[in-house]
Write a protein that holds these residues in place. Structure first.
Motif: not given
Length: 348
Positions: A320-348
């Motif tokens: 159960l804990a492992a499945l909840r952990g898997r689900r948590a990571v999947a949700k984070m990944l989905t949020r990133e993808q929906q936000a359009g990716g996470t390529r870090p911006r260059a500092s200036a």
């Protein structure tokens, strides 16, 4: 399980403080090459390890006394903020800058946020003050793992494997026979297991000087996407927690390149902190246990990698804990993808 992409909007353990000095160090983090080094004021910095000119690894360059980083392919030079300050063969400066990653150096650990810098939130890091608390002692290091991050995550969130993978050290039948309680708080997942009046596994018998029967507690907390902290308490049966021996294990599960993972660890205790023989024994046992896990996870990785169709898995209550952990990571990944990716911006 098909999740092989890496969450980048999250903290990962990038290095131990004692690994980083004035020598350039490359480490791949979530498929990004990162170059770690310290500036003259001893603050640590991390930049993408690709020169913006022709992608030569900057970690193969050199660091001047003033903190200027030079690419040793065509001589591009960058200041401590990652801004190009010149190139060897022309007077004017090219417009170029390095990606710099948000870092937190705390309690001997260097945490890196490989995603959107504006989302980096230090409050998401766990309390690691015990790593520098004078009432505690600990050992730490990093073990290479040729298996995907998710397999290590599930290994740690389902400690019933101790019964079968580690029967000569930390596991026995009581672990698999005792159910766990699982809690979810936002993205975080916790579990607890109480084993009362059990036989002491060899590691705890020697570490605590106890003979069976003992009471043993396990309280694990997963801070996604890559941090796990386990509190362990062992006591003579019938005594309460304050009388128990207390140990902590921190794991930094940091995806590297492809399906490779950096398996950072720290094992600490708050008793007999000056006992060097006990420290040496516990460190040797920690590495032996981790090697048993590495052997299992690398064998498991082959099975997943050669099963791209994803044969259906069977799960049981202890998952159960492992499945909840898997689900948590999947949700984070989905949020990133929906936000359009996470390529870090260059500092200036």
């Amino acid at each position: 399980m098909t999740l092989t992409q890496h969450v980048r909007n999250g903290w990962y353990l990038g290095a131990w403080s004692d690994e980083i000095g004035r020598t350039l160090k490359q480490r791949w983090i979530t498929d990004i090459p990162v170059c770690f080094y310290r500036l003259p004021d001893q603050t640590v910095t991390a930049v993408e390890d690709r020169c913006p000119h022709r992608k030569y690894p900057l970690s193969l360059g050199h660091l001047d006394d003033d903190g200027t980083l030079q690419c040793d392919y065509h001589g591009y030079r960058f200041d401590g903020q990652g801004v190009c300050v010149g190139v060897a063969e022309q007077a004017d400066k090219p417009k170029a800058a390095l990606r710099r990653f948000p870092l937190v150096e705390r309690d001997g650990a260097i945490w890196i946020w490989p995603g959107d810098p504006e989302l980096a939130d230090e409050s998401l890091l766990p309390d690691t003050s015990w790593l520098t608390d004078p009432n505690w002692t600990h050992v730490h290091g990093v073990v290479p793992l040729k298996a995907r991050h998710m397999l290590l995550l599930e290994n740690l969130l389902d400690l019933t494997h101790e019964t079968f993978l580690h029967p000569t050290s930390i596991g026995n039948a009581a672990v698999a026979a005792t159910p766990i309680d699982v809690t979810v708080d936002g993205d975080r997942v916790g579990f607890s297991r109480r084993m009362i009046g059990i036989e002491a596994p060899p590691f705890y018998e020697k570490s605590c000087g106890l003979t069976s029967p003992v009471d043993r507690w396990q309280d694990g907390d997963f801070y996604p996407p890559g941090i796990f902290v386990l509190n362990i308490r062992v006591a003579a049966t019938g005594t309460e927690e304050p009388d128990g021996f207390h140990m902590k294990v921190l794991y930094g599960m940091t995806p590297g390149r492809g399906n490779e993972t950096h398996d950072f660890y720290a094992l600490g205790r708050d008793y007999l902190i000056d006992d060097e023989e006990l420290t040496r024994f516990q460190h040797e046992q920690q590495l032996a246990v981790m090697q048993e896990d590495v052997d299992a996870l690398e064998a498991q990785e082959i099975m997943y990698a050669t099963d791209p169709g994803g044969t259906a898995e069977s799960s049981i209550k202890s998952d159960l804990a492992a499945l909840r952990g898997r689900r948590a990571v999947a949700k984070m990944l989905t949020r990133e993808q929906q936000a359009g990716g996470t390529r870090p911006r260059a500092s200036a």
